[in-house]
Design a protein around this motif. Structure first.
Motif, mmCIF file in Angstrom:
data_model
loop_
_atom_site.group_PDB
_atom_site.id
_atom_site.type_symbol
_atom_site.label_atom_id
_atom_site.label_comp_id
_atom_site.label_asym_id
_atom_site.label_seq_id
_atom_site.Cartn_x
_atom_site.Cartn_y
_atom_site.Cartn_z
ATOM 1 N N ILE A 1 1.110 -0.780 -0.373
ATOM 2 C CA ILE A 1 0.077 0.291 0.296
ATOM 3 C C ILE A 1 0.555 1.356 -0.147
ATOM 4 O O ILE A 1 0.488 2.254 -0.844
ATOM 5 C CB ILE A 1 -0.971 -0.037 1.124
ATOM 6 N N MET A 2 1.925 0.884 0.647
ATOM 7 C CA MET A 2 2.561 2.548 0.617
ATOM 8 C C MET A 2 3.872 2.875 -0.350
ATOM 9 O O MET A 2 4.083 3.929 -0.170
ATOM 10 C CB MET A 2 3.490 2.700 1.983
ATOM 11 N N ALA A 3 3.876 1.472 -0.984
ATOM 12 C CA ALA A 3 4.655 1.591 -2.391
ATOM 13 C C ALA A 3 4.139 2.088 -3.569
ATOM 14 O O ALA A 3 4.357 2.917 -3.927
ATOM 15 C CB ALA A 3 5.248 0.741 -2.382
ATOM 16 N N GLN A 4 3.082 1.397 -3.622
ATOM 17 C CA GLN A 4 1.942 1.431 -4.856
ATOM 18 C C GLN A 4 1.158 2.123 -4.494
ATOM 19 O O GLN A 4 0.084 2.863 -6.011
ATOM 20 C CB GLN A 4 1.221 0.099 -5.016
ATOM 21 N N GLY A 5 -0.098 3.039 -3.223
ATOM 22 C CA GLY A 5 -0.841 3.024 -3.291
ATOM 23 C C GLY A 5 -0.538 4.511 -4.157
ATOM 24 O O GLY A 5 -1.938 5.078 -4.910
ATOM 25 N N SER A 6 0.029 6.045 -3.561
ATOM 26 C CA SER A 6 0.387 7.227 -4.357
ATOM 27 C C SER A 6 0.432 7.038 -5.493
ATOM 28 O O SER A 6 -0.659 8.172 -6.016
ATOM 29 C CB SER A 6 1.362 7.601 -3.071
ATOM 30 N N PRO A 7 1.488 6.374 -6.214
ATOM 31 C CA PRO A 7 1.589 6.434 -7.056
ATOM 32 C C PRO A 7 0.397 5.990 -8.218
ATOM 33 O O PRO A 7 -0.597 6.624 -8.643
ATOM 34 C CB PRO A 7 2.587 5.627 -7.882
ATOM 35 N N TYR A 8 -0.248 4.888 -7.985
ATOM 36 C CA TYR A 8 -1.464 4.624 -8.168
ATOM 37 C C TYR A 8 -3.210 6.094 -8.370
ATOM 38 O O TYR A 8 -3.968 6.014 -9.064
ATOM 39 C CB TYR A 8 -2.668 3.285 -7.923
ATOM 40 N N LEU A 9 -3.407 6.291 -6.950
ATOM 41 C CA LEU A 9 -4.258 7.413 -6.771
ATOM 42 C C LEU A 9 -3.570 8.486 -7.360
ATOM 43 O O LEU A 9 -4.721 9.367 -8.499
ATOM 44 C CB LEU A 9 -3.740 7.607 -5.581
ATOM 45 N N ALA A 10 -2.791 8.983 -7.468
ATOM 46 C CA ALA A 10 -2.036 10.747 -8.782
ATOM 47 C C ALA A 10 -2.332 9.615 -9.958
ATOM 48 O O ALA A 10 -2.445 10.114 -10.669
ATOM 49 C CB ALA A 10 -0.205 10.002 -8.477
ATOM 50 N N SER A 11 -2.279 8.739 -10.598
ATOM 51 C CA SER A 11 -2.767 8.027 -11.821
ATOM 52 C C SER A 11 -4.434 8.854 -12.145
ATOM 53 O O SER A 11 -4.176 8.596 -13.113
ATOM 54 C CB SER A 11 -2.529 6.413 -12.418
#
Length: 542
Positions: free
Chosen positions: A80-90
């Motif tokens: 979640i920490m590694a992939q969550g923010s980039p996914y939400l930004a996408s």
């Protein structure tokens, strides 16, 4: 006295009930036969001494099975920490909106976990007080975790089915809303899993094994962190194309499989006895506000040492928040500045370079978790391989040193302009993080083990209390584990919200002075040294 033990050489069916009374069937529940209860029945068939040893010492294999689910849970957190923010930004979310979405984590930790702790301590479900919440929480976590990276696909499919434009602005707005809601529910569903696992670890171990059990939990967390950070360097869609089209889609499935398998191993190998009896006043804590009232009462009366640990944790996590959220960006930016000034281009993606620093952090954390417990004195005494002529290193003292090391490292992180130096300091901070993940849980577990044995040590055969009153005292002493751990988690979650607001305020003030970008993050990291120093000062009272 405890309701939970583990399989050793005997089967579950051959064990006598830990409270020692015979039960009779009433519908689908087992109730104690108070009419024939004797003092020996309250204390156990072997009397007081036998009752105090009813929580048996666990072998290394049992300790691994008891704590391994923490590793599975850590893979979820790391993903979640590694992939969550980039996914939400996408999906088109702004950084400020992403920050608000992530606040659901500490908010659920503040309010949900203590509430779940009360429910778990009073749960009479046949699976046990802890496993019930672990299993249902794992199911919910897996569903939300798998659904998160498929949010845009699901929304587009629904818009297509109902004649809407799947690529229009309405679809994108709904996608953002649904993703934010899924993350919120995911954070909530993680609370019963985390609370249940921690409480089960405390319940299953005697007082002199609490340090060892927490060390095992810290080790498997370290392994889970390493696996999570290493996963960023593997192209999973090419290996498992049938699980998804993106890295996040495949990784979410693999993390859920890891969590389910580790929880399944824990539940199959660790025996937990169903709670058959509750003190009379516990039956009055019903409804929505009953558990809240019970939580406030416990928070005001819990032991002084646990209260001091919670205060230390508040300041400790106040300092760790900025590091956890900004260190990857900070080191990546330093690397970009260095390579751009020398060669004009970057040979490695800056974000990936920052991830390498976190891999060093996780490796140091795991190494220290594996080695340091051998050199720290526990409740059972000084390690046998250490000379008894020297003053042993106690766990509270080691925790104090870890806070001082963290404060010094945070200060240097903000002053350095080298990505290599910052990576080195990040690795050093893995030592402090190992103590943060081990010491407070071990010390609280030790205190809770003492609490559950106080009624046993305090009662004697000449006591004028009735058998039911004695049973009330014993059950009450062992019915606070999950609640106190939930209150401790509140002390961890609350400072994250304070630190998020404080970091935003510092960034705003620095922006007014023209300090932005990497320099601003450096100042925020340096400010983390202040609460780390406060944590060191308060840890002297532990």
């Amino acid at each position: 006295m405890n309701d939970i033990t583990s399989y050793d050489s005997e089967s579950a069916e051959s064990k006598q009930p830990l409270l020692g009374y015979q039960s009779q069937q009433r519908g689908t529940s087992h109730w104690p036969n108070f009419g024939t209860m004797k003092p020996a029945d309250v204390y156990g068939h072997g009397g007081l001494q036998d009752s105090e040893s009813s929580v048996r010492a666990l072998s290394p294999f049992r300790l691994l099975c008891l704590t391994i689910s923490m590793g599975g849970l850590q893979t979820i957190w790391t993903s979640i920490m590694a992939q969550g923010s980039p996914y939400l930004a996408s999906l088109g979310m702004s950084p400020s909106l992403i920050s608000l979405v992530w606040l659901s984590g500490p908010l659920s930790g503040m309010f949900i976990q203590p509430y779940i702790g009360v429910l778990s301590d009073n749960c009479t479900f046949q699976w046990g007080r802890r496993k019930t919440f672990i299993v249902f929480g794992t199911i919910a976590t897996s569903l939300f975790m798998v659904a998160l990276p498929w949010t845009s696909n699901m929304v587009e499919f629904l818009f297509s089915c109902f004649g809407g434009n799947p690529m229009g602005p309405n679809s994108k707005a709904v996608t953002k809303f649904v993703a934010a809601m899924i993350i919120s529910f995911l954070k909530i569903s993680l609370q019963p899993v985390q609370c249940g696992i921690r409480a089960l670890i405390v319940d299953c171990c005697p007082e002199d094994q609490q340090h060892q059990a927490s060390a095992y939990a810290s080790r498997v967390i370290g392994v889970g962190s390493i696996l999570g950070y290493c996963s960023g360097f593997i192209n999973f869609p090419t290996i498992f194309p049938f699980l998804g089209n993106t890295q996040f889609q495949v990784l979410s499935v693999l993390c859920c499989v890891c969590l389910v398998l580790t929880v399944l191993l824990q539940c199959m190998t660790i025996y937990e006895k169903k709670l058959d009896y509750k003190p009379a006043h516990r039956n009055q804590s019903v409804g929505v506000f009953g558990p809240l009232k019970q939580g406030f009462l416990t928070a005001s009366t819990m032991p002084k040492r646990i209260r001091s640990i919670c205060i230390v944790q508040f300041f400790s996590w106040l300092s760790w928040f900025s590091f956890m959220y900004y260190i990857t960006t900070y080191i990546g930016a330093l690397y970009r500045q260095e390579t751009s000034a020398t060669t004009g281009t970057t040979t490695i993606d800056p974000t990936r370079f920052g991830t390498v620093s976190m891999l060093a952090f996780a490796s140091t954390f795991t190494f220290v978790s594996l080695t340091l417990p051998r050199y720290v004195a526990t409740a059972s005494g000084t390690p046998s391989h250490l000379p008894h002529t020297t003053e042993p290193l106690t766990l509270p003292r080691a925790w104090l040193i870890a806070h001082l090391l963290a404060a010094f490292s945070f200060l240097l992180l903000g002053l350095t302009d080298s990505s290599v130096s910052a990576t080195f300091l990040t690795g050093v901070l893995g030592t402090s993080w190992a103590l943060t993940q081990w010491a407070p849980f071990a010390l609280i577990g030790e205190e809770l083990a003492k609490i559950r044995q106080q009624p046993l040590r305090g009662h004697d055969r000449s006591s004028k209390k009735s058998d039911i009153e004695k049973l009330d005292d014993i059950t009450e002493a062992e019915s606070q584990t999950a609640l106190i751990l939930g209150i401790h988690n509140l002390a961890i979650s609350a400072p994250q919200i304070v630190a998020a607001v404080g970091s935003s305020l510092i960034f705003w003030l620095l922006g007014l002075m023209g300090v932005v970008g990497t320099d601003a993050i450096g100042w925020v990291l340096m400010f983390g040294a202040v609460p780390a120093g406060m944590a060191a000062w308060w840890s002297m009272a532990v």
